[in-house]
Scaffold this motif. Structure first.
Motif, PDB file in Angstrom:
ATOM      1  N   VAL A 120       0.941  -1.264  -0.110  1.00  0.00           N
ATOM      2  CA  VAL A 120       0.029   0.011  -0.003  1.00  0.00           C
ATOM      3  C   VAL A 120       0.821   1.249   0.058  1.00  0.00           C
ATOM      4  O   VAL A 120       0.779   2.182  -0.800  1.00  0.00           O
ATOM      5  N   PRO A 121       1.840   1.269   0.673  1.00  0.00           N
ATOM      6  CA  PRO A 121       2.721   2.605   0.938  1.00  0.00           C
ATOM      7  C   PRO A 121       3.520   2.762  -0.627  1.00  0.00           C
ATOM      8  O   PRO A 121       3.522   4.150  -1.064  1.00  0.00           O
ATOM      9  N   ARG A 124       0.716   4.263  -2.799  1.00  0.00           N
ATOM     10  CA  ARG A 124       0.281   5.653  -2.490  1.00  0.00           C
ATOM     11  C   ARG A 124       1.481   6.549  -3.338  1.00  0.00           C
ATOM     12  O   ARG A 124       0.957   7.653  -3.670  1.00  0.00           O
ATOM     13  N   LYS A 125       2.462   6.351  -3.376  1.00  0.00           N
ATOM     14  CA  LYS A 125       3.627   6.979  -4.000  1.00  0.00           C
ATOM     15  C   LYS A 125       3.121   7.173  -5.399  1.00  0.00           C
ATOM     16  O   LYS A 125       3.511   8.109  -6.160  1.00  0.00           O
ATOM     17  N   GLY A 127       0.093   6.924  -6.696  1.00  0.00           N
ATOM     18  CA  GLY A 127      -1.270   7.578  -6.666  1.00  0.00           C
ATOM     19  C   GLY A 127      -2.378   6.355  -7.084  1.00  0.00           C
ATOM     20  O   GLY A 127      -3.464   6.849  -7.132  1.00  0.00           O
ATOM     21  N   SER A 128      -2.044   5.275  -7.138  1.00  0.00           N
ATOM     22  CA  SER A 128      -2.991   4.403  -7.617  1.00  0.00           C
ATOM     23  C   SER A 128      -2.423   2.786  -7.454  1.00  0.00           C
ATOM     24  O   SER A 128      -1.265   2.596  -7.250  1.00  0.00           O
ATOM     25  N   HIS A 167      -9.250   1.900   1.341  1.00  0.00           N
ATOM     26  CA  HIS A 167      -8.245   2.578   0.589  1.00  0.00           C
ATOM     27  C   HIS A 167      -8.853   3.082  -0.955  1.00  0.00           C
ATOM     28  O   HIS A 167      -8.019   3.447  -1.678  1.00  0.00           O
ATOM     29  N   GLU A 170      -7.636   6.341  -1.884  1.00  0.00           N
ATOM     30  CA  GLU A 170      -6.388   6.527  -2.416  1.00  0.00           C
ATOM     31  C   GLU A 170      -5.862   6.185  -3.718  1.00  0.00           C
ATOM     32  O   GLU A 170      -4.829   6.094  -4.130  1.00  0.00           O
ATOM     33  N   ILE A 172      -6.517   3.151  -4.709  1.00  0.00           N
ATOM     34  CA  ILE A 172      -6.198   1.786  -4.559  1.00  0.00           C
ATOM     35  C   ILE A 172      -7.773   0.773  -4.669  1.00  0.00           C
ATOM     36  O   ILE A 172      -8.592   0.880  -3.944  1.00  0.00           O
TER      37      ILE A 172
END
Length: 254
Positions: A120-121, A124-125, A127-128, A167, A170, A172
């Protein structure tokens, strides 16, 4: 036709055989860079310029973290996580030990949690990100002596919904595939070990309205769609891929 996963970086756990290999092959055909993450090396024929192998014991949280980091460092990011690796054994709760129950949950349910937590991190970087969990029709119903397996797969289905809800804002997405009977080397060994394997094969085929058993590529085809932009408005879902088996009501006639 354009490759639907061109430029995507994907981790596929247990991607070296069976359903996992079917997903790996389809991802590579559609242009993805694939890292097979599992304990034992996959067949050399599966590895090429788009498919690599990262060794990891999925019962070990440190191994999981290092495997995800290794993929990100090598390829520059992560776009797709396919939680495919799993185990299965047949025991009732009377026959099963606590350690056997824990083993099933560690591989089938805890490892996807840990892999998702690590992924997940990195999503996030970007954006998807997309997560595809491999559940089972046994997360919806049960064969005899499959208490632990069914519990683990039902858990995967619930986990899928929760990740989608938590999520989605975000970018995801998280979906699950629930395969039915999929042909593999292990399924062949399982049938061949039965007393009347020819009868079993005939009856198994009759259970499927489409008139055939599943192939790893059938699951791979759906996984490609769930990983690409065509399914951008799809999340939190469990897709049954079983040739209609769970929709066919049994009758006491030939």
């Amino acid at each position: 036709m354009a490759e639907r996963l061109s430029g995507k970086i994907a981790i596929i756990t247990g991607g070296g055989r069976g359903i996992g290999a079917g997903i790996t092959r389809r991802f590579a055909e559609e242009g993805a860079t694939v890292a097979i993450v599992q304990r034992n090396p996959p067949p050399d024929a599966l590895l090429d310029e788009r498919v690599t192998y990262v060794k990891a014991d999925l019962s070990n949280s440190a191994n999981i973290a290092s495997a995800v980091q290794s993929v990100v460092e090598r390829f520059g990011g992560l776009d797709v996580l396919v939680n495919n690796a799993g185990i299965m054994f047949e025991k009732t709760i009377d026959e099963m030990t606590e350690s056997e129950w824990d083993q099933m949950m560690n591989i089938n349910l805890k490892a996807p949690f840990l892999l998702t937590k690590q992924a997940v991190p990195h999503f996030r970087k970007r954006g998807s990100g997309t997560i595809i969990n491999i559940g089972s029709i046994e997360g919806l119903a049960s064969n005899p002596r499959h208490a632990a397996y069914c519990a683990s797969k039902a858990g995967i289905h619930g986990f899928t919904a929760a990740i989608a809800v938590d999520h989605g804002h975000e970018g995801i997405r998280c979906n699950a595939i629930a395969p039915g009977w999929i042909n593999s080397a292990l399924s062949e060994i399982y049938i061949d070990g039965m007393t009347n394997s020819a009868r079993v094969r005939k009856e198994l085929l009759a259970m499927h309205p489409v008139g055939r058993l599943g192939e790893p590529r059938d699951v791979g085809n759906l996984a490609v769609w769930l990983a690409c932009e065509e399914s951008a408005f799809v999340t939190g879902q469990v897709y049954v891929v079983d040739g209609g088996r769970t929709k066919k009501l049994p009758l006491p006639i030939a």
